[in-house]
Design a protein around this motif. Structure first.
Motif, PDB file in Angstrom:
ATOM      1  N   ASP A 105     -49.008 -12.268 -43.466  1.00 33.96           N
ATOM      2  CA  ASP A 105     -48.765 -12.353 -45.546  1.00 33.96           C
ATOM      3  C   ASP A 105     -48.000 -10.784 -45.658  1.00 33.96           C
ATOM      4  N   SER A 106     -48.596 -10.025 -45.343  1.00 39.24           N
ATOM      5  CA  SER A 106     -48.167  -8.764 -46.032  1.00 39.24           C
ATOM      6  C   SER A 106     -47.523  -8.269 -45.331  1.00 39.24           C
ATOM      7  N   ASN A 107     -47.179  -8.891 -43.999  1.00 43.02           N
ATOM      8  CA  ASN A 107     -45.744  -8.077 -43.209  1.00 43.02           C
ATOM      9  C   ASN A 107     -44.169  -9.583 -43.648  1.00 43.02           C
ATOM     10  N   ARG A 108     -44.548 -10.435 -44.083  1.00 42.05           N
ATOM     11  CA  ARG A 108     -43.047 -11.337 -44.754  1.00 42.05           C
ATOM     12  C   ARG A 108     -43.029 -10.658 -46.243  1.00 42.05           C
ATOM     13  N   ALA A 109     -44.625 -10.058 -47.014  1.00 44.35           N
ATOM     14  CA  ALA A 109     -44.105  -9.275 -48.631  1.00 44.35           C
ATOM     15  C   ALA A 109     -42.938  -7.897 -47.911  1.00 44.35           C
ATOM     16  N   PHE A 110     -43.948  -7.409 -47.033  1.00 47.86           N
ATOM     17  CA  PHE A 110     -43.033  -6.081 -46.809  1.00 47.86           C
ATOM     18  C   PHE A 110     -41.617  -6.681 -46.525  1.00 47.86           C
ATOM     19  N   ASP A 111     -41.351  -7.567 -45.756  1.00 45.52           N
ATOM     20  CA  ASP A 111     -40.133  -7.934 -45.845  1.00 45.52           C
ATOM     21  C   ASP A 111     -38.905  -8.243 -46.585  1.00 45.52           C
ATOM     22  N   ALA A 112     -39.651  -8.815 -47.536  1.00 43.50           N
ATOM     23  CA  ALA A 112     -39.014  -9.454 -48.623  1.00 43.50           C
ATOM     24  C   ALA A 112     -38.480  -8.104 -49.663  1.00 43.50           C
ATOM     25  N   SER A 113     -39.580  -6.845 -49.436  1.00 42.88           N
ATOM     26  CA  SER A 113     -39.514  -5.990 -50.204  1.00 42.88           C
ATOM     27  C   SER A 113     -39.028  -5.144 -49.990  1.00 42.88           C
ATOM     28  N   LEU A 114     -38.031  -5.117 -48.751  1.00 42.70           N
ATOM     29  CA  LEU A 114     -37.034  -4.510 -47.590  1.00 42.70           C
ATOM     30  C   LEU A 114     -35.910  -5.686 -48.256  1.00 42.70           C
ATOM     31  N   LYS A 115     -35.827  -6.550 -47.615  1.00 44.53           N
ATOM     32  CA  LYS A 115     -34.954  -6.625 -48.734  1.00 44.53           C
ATOM     33  C   LYS A 115     -34.062  -6.778 -49.523  1.00 44.53           C
ATOM     34  N   SER A 116     -34.821  -6.673 -51.264  1.00 44.61           N
ATOM     35  CA  SER A 116     -34.810  -6.340 -52.040  1.00 44.61           C
ATOM     36  C   SER A 116     -33.951  -4.936 -52.159  1.00 44.61           C
ATOM     37  N   ARG A 117     -34.488  -4.443 -50.984  1.00 42.28           N
ATOM     38  CA  ARG A 117     -34.081  -2.601 -51.632  1.00 42.28           C
ATOM     39  C   ARG A 117     -32.126  -3.074 -50.758  1.00 42.28           C
ATOM     40  N   ASP A 118     -32.204  -3.643 -49.918  1.00 44.43           N
ATOM     41  CA  ASP A 118     -30.781  -4.016 -48.674  1.00 44.43           C
ATOM     42  C   ASP A 118     -30.704  -5.243 -48.383  1.00 44.43           C
ATOM     43  N   PRO A 119     -30.149  -6.395 -48.311  1.00 44.46           N
ATOM     44  CA  PRO A 119     -30.411  -7.197 -47.965  1.00 44.46           C
ATOM     45  C   PRO A 119     -29.987  -7.109 -46.432  1.00 44.46           C
ATOM     46  N   ALA A 120     -29.167  -5.634 -45.576  1.00 49.53           N
ATOM     47  CA  ALA A 120     -29.199  -5.465 -44.525  1.00 49.53           C
ATOM     48  C   ALA A 120     -30.721  -4.879 -43.606  1.00 49.53           C
ATOM     49  N   MET A 121     -31.509  -4.708 -44.250  1.00 46.67           N
ATOM     50  CA  MET A 121     -32.820  -4.589 -43.723  1.00 46.67           C
ATOM     51  C   MET A 121     -33.941  -5.500 -43.531  1.00 46.67           C
ATOM     52  N   GLY A 122     -34.492  -5.548 -42.675  1.00 46.49           N
ATOM     53  CA  GLY A 122     -35.746  -6.499 -42.784  1.00 46.49           C
ATOM     54  C   GLY A 122     -36.455  -6.193 -40.857  1.00 46.49           C
ATOM     55  N   ILE A 123     -37.750  -6.575 -41.159  1.00 46.49           N
ATOM     56  CA  ILE A 123     -38.624  -7.290 -39.721  1.00 46.49           C
ATOM     57  C   ILE A 123     -37.724  -8.072 -38.513  1.00 46.49           C
ATOM     58  N   ARG A 124     -37.272  -7.559 -38.150  1.00 45.12           N
ATOM     59  CA  ARG A 124     -36.927  -7.944 -36.723  1.00 45.12           C
ATOM     60  C   ARG A 124     -37.539  -8.962 -35.983  1.00 45.12           C
ATOM     61  N   ASP A 125     -36.956  -9.735 -35.117  1.00 40.00           N
ATOM     62  CA  ASP A 125     -37.963 -10.636 -33.787  1.00 40.00           C
ATOM     63  C   ASP A 125     -37.418  -9.621 -32.828  1.00 40.00           C
ATOM     64  N   ILE A 126     -38.828  -9.796 -31.993  1.00 43.13           N
ATOM     65  CA  ILE A 126     -38.962  -9.239 -30.626  1.00 43.13           C
ATOM     66  C   ILE A 126     -37.969  -9.820 -29.646  1.00 43.13           C
ATOM     67  N   ALA A 127     -37.557 -10.873 -29.789  1.00 44.82           N
ATOM     68  CA  ALA A 127     -36.918 -10.955 -28.910  1.00 44.82           C
ATOM     69  C   ALA A 127     -35.771 -10.955 -28.548  1.00 44.82           C
ATOM     70  N   ALA A 128     -34.961 -10.595 -29.807  1.00 48.50           N
ATOM     71  CA  ALA A 128     -33.863  -9.702 -30.279  1.00 48.50           C
ATOM     72  C   ALA A 128     -34.069  -8.859 -30.017  1.00 48.50           C
ATOM     73  N   VAL A 129     -35.258  -7.814 -29.690  1.00 52.73           N
ATOM     74  CA  VAL A 129     -34.840  -6.514 -30.063  1.00 52.73           C
ATOM     75  C   VAL A 129     -35.424  -5.862 -27.625  1.00 52.73           C
ATOM     76  N   VAL A 130     -35.981  -7.052 -27.102  1.00 49.68           N
ATOM     77  CA  VAL A 130     -36.117  -6.461 -25.954  1.00 49.68           C
ATOM     78  C   VAL A 130     -35.067  -7.168 -25.224  1.00 49.68           C
ATOM     79  N   ALA A 131     -34.346  -8.116 -25.497  1.00 50.25           N
ATOM     80  CA  ALA A 131     -33.063  -8.354 -25.682  1.00 50.25           C
ATOM     81  C   ALA A 131     -31.334  -6.977 -25.442  1.00 50.25           C
ATOM     82  N   LEU A 132     -31.794  -6.754 -26.476  1.00 50.23           N
ATOM     83  CA  LEU A 132     -31.139  -5.450 -27.219  1.00 50.23           C
ATOM     84  C   LEU A 132     -31.783  -4.504 -25.897  1.00 50.23           C
ATOM     85  N   ALA A 133     -32.970  -4.239 -25.399  1.00 49.08           N
ATOM     86  CA  ALA A 133     -33.242  -3.854 -24.752  1.00 49.08           C
ATOM     87  C   ALA A 133     -32.967  -3.302 -22.702  1.00 49.08           C
ATOM     88  N   GLY A 134     -33.431  -4.920 -22.735  1.00 52.33           N
ATOM     89  CA  GLY A 134     -32.318  -5.216 -21.632  1.00 52.33           C
ATOM     90  C   GLY A 134     -31.432  -5.211 -21.409  1.00 52.33           C
TER      91      GLY A 134
END
Length: 200
Positions: free
Chosen positions: A147-176
């Motif tokens: 729940d704390s990560n959900r609240a943190f993500d909402a706080s980030l998006k309130s500052r800038d909609p382009a911010m936000g917690i990333r999905d690990i699968a997408a990050v692993v794909a970029l690294a690959g």
């Protein structure tokens, strides 16, 4: 704490558990590039804790004066003054020859296209065999891990909609796509992770 310089309590809280893992991950490394060094608290702590390697801090121009001052005061032989590095500036001089890259709490601040640029530029930064460690919060299967990560993500998006917690699968794909494979996904305090990738 040096009260006249910017200070992050989160960095102070997490530096010890991160160092414990980096001492293993970077045991055979010699030159580490830290992307987005911020206040420099991590850089000072990690350089002191791993004297066998050269810890190269870097950040955007806005953060460089205070970062430079903290590193200057630390006066560690393996902690040179920081580099100016803005991932968005493709025309900037390339920093080369690092056998390790570390970044903490940056992927959720960067807009996703900049995250993509960061991973695409790893080929510029790194040697043929390199270790990459990324610290921060991540989602799994599009879901928040707390729940704390959900609240943190909402706080980030309130500052800038382009911010936000990333999905690990997408990050692993970029690294690959840059030749890095995920070796370890470490659980860390405060619902964070440390992702360790290796390219060989």
């Amino acid at each position: 704490m040096q009260s006249d310089l910017p200070f992050s309590q989160a960095c102070e809280n997490n530096k010890a558990p991160i160092l414990a893992l980096l001492q293993q991950a970077f045991a055979n490394c010699r030159n580490v590039l830290e992307v987005g060094s911020g206040t420099g608290q991590h850089a000072v702590h990690f350089a002191a804790g791993m004297p066998h390697l050269n810890w190269q801090a870097s950040d955007q121009a806005l953060y460089l004066p205070d970062l430079t001052e903290r590193l200057r005061r630390a006066a560690l032989p393996n902690l040179p003054l920081p580099l100016l590095l803005d991932i968005r500036d493709a025309a900037a001089p390339t920093v080369k020859g690092y056998d390790a890259v570390f970044s903490a709490n940056t992927l959720h601040i960067m807009p996703w296209p900049v995250v993509q640029q960061l991973f695409a530029r790893l080929n510029d930064f790194c040697t043929a065999e390199a270790t990459l460690c990324i610290y921060g919060p991540f989602n799994y299967n599009g879901r928040f891990t707390s729940d704390s990560n959900r609240a943190f993500d909402a706080s980030l998006k309130s500052r800038d909609p382009a911010m936000g917690i990333r999905d690990i699968a997408a990050v692993v794909a970029l690294a690959g796509a840059s030749g890095f494979s995920l070796q370890q996904d470490h659980s860390m305090p405060a619902n964070n992770r440390l992702l360790q990738f290796i390219r060989s």
